[in-house]
Design a protein around this motif. Structure first.
Motif, PDB file in Angstrom:
ATOM      1  N   TYR A 128      10.268   1.841  82.345  1.00 27.36           N
ATOM      2  CA  TYR A 128      10.231   0.378  82.258  1.00 27.36           C
ATOM      3  C   TYR A 128      10.660  -0.197  83.608  1.00 27.36           C
ATOM      4  CZ  TYR A 128      11.933  -4.297  80.870  1.00 27.36           C
ATOM      5  OH  TYR A 128      12.186  -5.638  80.802  1.00 27.36           O
ATOM      6  N   GLY A 131      10.849  -6.976  87.260  1.00 27.79           N
ATOM      7  CA  GLY A 131      11.648  -7.727  88.230  1.00 27.79           C
ATOM      8  C   GLY A 131      13.134  -7.647  87.922  1.00 27.79           C
ATOM      9  N   ASP A 160      10.200  -7.886  95.549  1.00 26.51           N
ATOM     10  CA  ASP A 160      10.051  -9.345  95.666  1.00 26.51           C
ATOM     11  C   ASP A 160      10.944  -9.904  96.774  1.00 26.51           C
ATOM     12  OD1 ASP A 160       8.265  -9.289  93.574  1.00 26.51           O
ATOM     13  OD2 ASP A 160       9.688  -9.987  92.067  1.00 26.51           O
TER      14      ASP A 160
HETATM   15  P1  ATP Z   1      11.908  -8.511  83.041  1.00 23.95           P
HETATM   16  O1  ATP Z   1      12.485  -9.722  82.372  1.00 23.95           O
HETATM   17  O2  ATP Z   1      11.436  -7.492  82.075  1.00 23.95           O
HETATM   18  O3  ATP Z   1      12.742  -7.939  84.094  1.00 23.95           O
HETATM   19  P2  ATP Z   1      10.097  -9.879  84.826  1.00 23.95           P
HETATM   20  O4  ATP Z   1      10.568 -11.262  84.582  1.00 23.95           O
HETATM   21  O5  ATP Z   1      10.379  -9.272  86.103  1.00 23.95           O
HETATM   22  O6  ATP Z   1      10.527  -8.940  83.646  1.00 23.95           O
HETATM   23  P3  ATP Z   1       7.418  -8.782  84.605  1.00 23.95           P
HETATM   24  O7  ATP Z   1       6.144  -9.513  84.393  1.00 23.95           O
HETATM   25  O8  ATP Z   1       7.695  -7.645  83.701  1.00 23.95           O
HETATM   26  O9  ATP Z   1       8.525  -9.885  84.577  1.00 23.95           O
HETATM   27  O10 ATP Z   1       7.449  -8.197  86.071  1.00 23.95           O
HETATM   28  C1  ATP Z   1       7.329  -8.987  87.222  1.00 23.95           C
HETATM   29  C2  ATP Z   1       7.500  -8.061  88.396  1.00 23.95           C
HETATM   30  O11 ATP Z   1       6.347  -7.234  88.515  1.00 23.95           O
HETATM   31  C3  ATP Z   1       7.697  -8.765  89.722  1.00 23.95           C
HETATM   32  O12 ATP Z   1       8.783  -8.165  90.404  1.00 23.95           O
HETATM   33  C4  ATP Z   1       6.380  -8.480  90.451  1.00 23.95           C
HETATM   34  O13 ATP Z   1       6.508  -8.400  91.856  1.00 23.95           O
HETATM   35  C5  ATP Z   1       6.021  -7.136  89.880  1.00 23.95           C
HETATM   36  N1  ATP Z   1       4.608  -6.824  90.059  1.00 23.95           N
HETATM   37  C6  ATP Z   1       3.535  -7.505  89.614  1.00 23.95           C
HETATM   38  N2  ATP Z   1       2.394  -6.944  90.057  1.00 23.95           N
HETATM   39  C7  ATP Z   1       2.759  -5.866  90.804  1.00 23.95           C
HETATM   40  C8  ATP Z   1       2.063  -4.881  91.555  1.00 23.95           C
HETATM   41  N3  ATP Z   1       0.738  -4.888  91.645  1.00 23.95           N
HETATM   42  N4  ATP Z   1       2.787  -3.937  92.190  1.00 23.95           N
HETATM   43  C9  ATP Z   1       4.136  -3.913  92.110  1.00 23.95           C
HETATM   44  N5  ATP Z   1       4.850  -4.815  91.446  1.00 23.95           N
HETATM   45  C10 ATP Z   1       4.178  -5.785  90.789  1.00 23.95           C
END
Ligand code: ATP
Ligand code: FE2
Length: 323
Positions: A128, A131, A160
């Motif tokens: 899992y 972000g 990020d």
């Molecule tokens: P959580 O609350 O589970 O921590 P989140 O708010 O980070 O989730 P998600 O949609 O699960 O939301 O993940 C977002 C993350 O995924 C961001 O850090 C983004 O940069 C990353 N991400 C999206 N696309 C890619 C990609 N192609 N390669 C690497 N990372 C990616």
């Protein structure tokens, strides 16, 4: 049974509607536009401002009204306090006003369960990566156990933050992935401690490396290093648990290079590789609705007092009675 699930742990607000047969009737999502990192109170305000519209979008999408909903589920944690509270208050209100049972679920378990539902994986090691989270999880003795996790920032947060510092975009994941394709590998600190990981040092080193290297090369080094760290820990989790399946979850799992590395490693161990469709990889309401159905149907009930949000709600605190 039809469940409406509300997700609002961070910057995304989601409302999903799912049946107990596992059919997703709607999965509405609203992303908060981000220029900088997530400010918890601003994100909470975003959720409060958009809750009505996203709820309506989900119900319209499913062609249902609230009278058809048998269960309200919400992400109880982990996540950002102010955001969690908006989702929880909305869920409690919907439940009380319409006299529908309410159930809180663990966000991370939502990712695992929707992944298993949609891929057909039955007992995977779940990686899992998002972000806010980086965990290697597997079911053992009644709970989803965490076999490895980050000791500081999550991998998505590392990518990020790097992308913001480099001025190449936000969120960084997709941009770094694209730039890395034209990059040459440069070494960066590889930090695995036992089964745990650390990404804050690699972030600093990557930013510093920009002074001497092309941004494409730093992106390549960052991905190769961070993904190899995760792959190593996942590999050891397979060796230890002898599970035969590996599944990806979370927004970072969209990354093709990460998918390739995990898949190659899994196949070398004779394990099957699973990846859910893109719209349920990141945070969404359907995963919360589905986890709510599983929890409710296993006989679990929550009083209103039990629905307080839990910012540090751990995956391995939940007794998984539905398995
Ligand atoms: P959580 O609350 O589970 O921590 P989140 O708010 O980070 O989730 P998600 O949609 O699960 O939301 O993940 C977002 C993350 O995924 C961001 O850090 C983004 O940069 C990353 N991400 C999206 N696309 C890619 C990609 N192609 N390669 C690497 N990372 C990616
Ligand atoms: Fe998530």
């Amino acid at each position: 049974m039809i469940c409406l699930g509300i997700e609002g742990t961070a910057e995304k607000l989601g409302v999903g509607i799912v049946t107990d047969g596992g059919e997703i009737l709607a999965n509405a999502i609203k992303h908060m536009p981000l220029v900088t990192g997530i400010h918890p109170r601003e994100a909470a305000q975003h959720h409060a401002d958009n809750m009505g519209a996203v709820l309506e979008q989900a119900l319209d999408g499913a062609n249902l009204d609230l009278g058809a909903i048998d269960l309200i589920a919400f992400s109880q944690g982990p996540g950002l306090g102010p955001c969690l509270r908006v989702a929880a208050v909305s869920a409690r209100t919907l439940s009380l006003v319409n006299d529908i049972p309410l159930i809180g679920v663990n966000h991370c378990i939502g990712h695992i369960e929707i992944g298993m539902l949609l891929t057909g994986a039955r007992d995977p090691i779940t990686l899992y990566v998002s972000g806010g989270n980086t965990q290697i999880i597997a079911f053992d003795s009644g709970r989803y156990r965490v076999f490895g996790e980050t000791l500081d920032i999550a991998i998505g947060n590392c990518i990020d933050q790097f992308a913001r510092s480099a001025g190449i975009g936000n969120p960084g994941g997709p941009v770094v992935e694209k730039l890395a394709l034209d990059g040459k590998y440069i070494p960066l600190p590889y930090v695995v401690k036992g089964m745990d990981l650390s990404f804050s040092g690699i972030y600093t080193a990557a930013v510093n490396a920009l002074a001497k290297h092309r941004v494409e090369d730093v992106c390549c080094g960052l991905q190769e290093t961070a993904f190899a760290m995760i792959t190593e820990v996942t590999e050891r989790a397979i060796a230890h648990t002898e599970k035969r399946e590996v599944m990806l979850a979370g927004g970072v799992a969209i990354n093709k290079r990460l998918q390739e590395m995990i898949k190659t490693m899994a196949h070398e161990h004779g394990a099957e590789f699973f990846i859910p469709q893109k719209d349920v990889l990141g945070d969404n309401g359907a995963m919360i609705a589905w986890a709510g159905i599983l929890r409710y149907k296993s006989g679990e009930r929550q009083s209103l007092e039990d629905t307080a949000v839990r910012q540090r709600f751990r995956t391995d605190e939940v007794d998984v009675k539905w398995r």
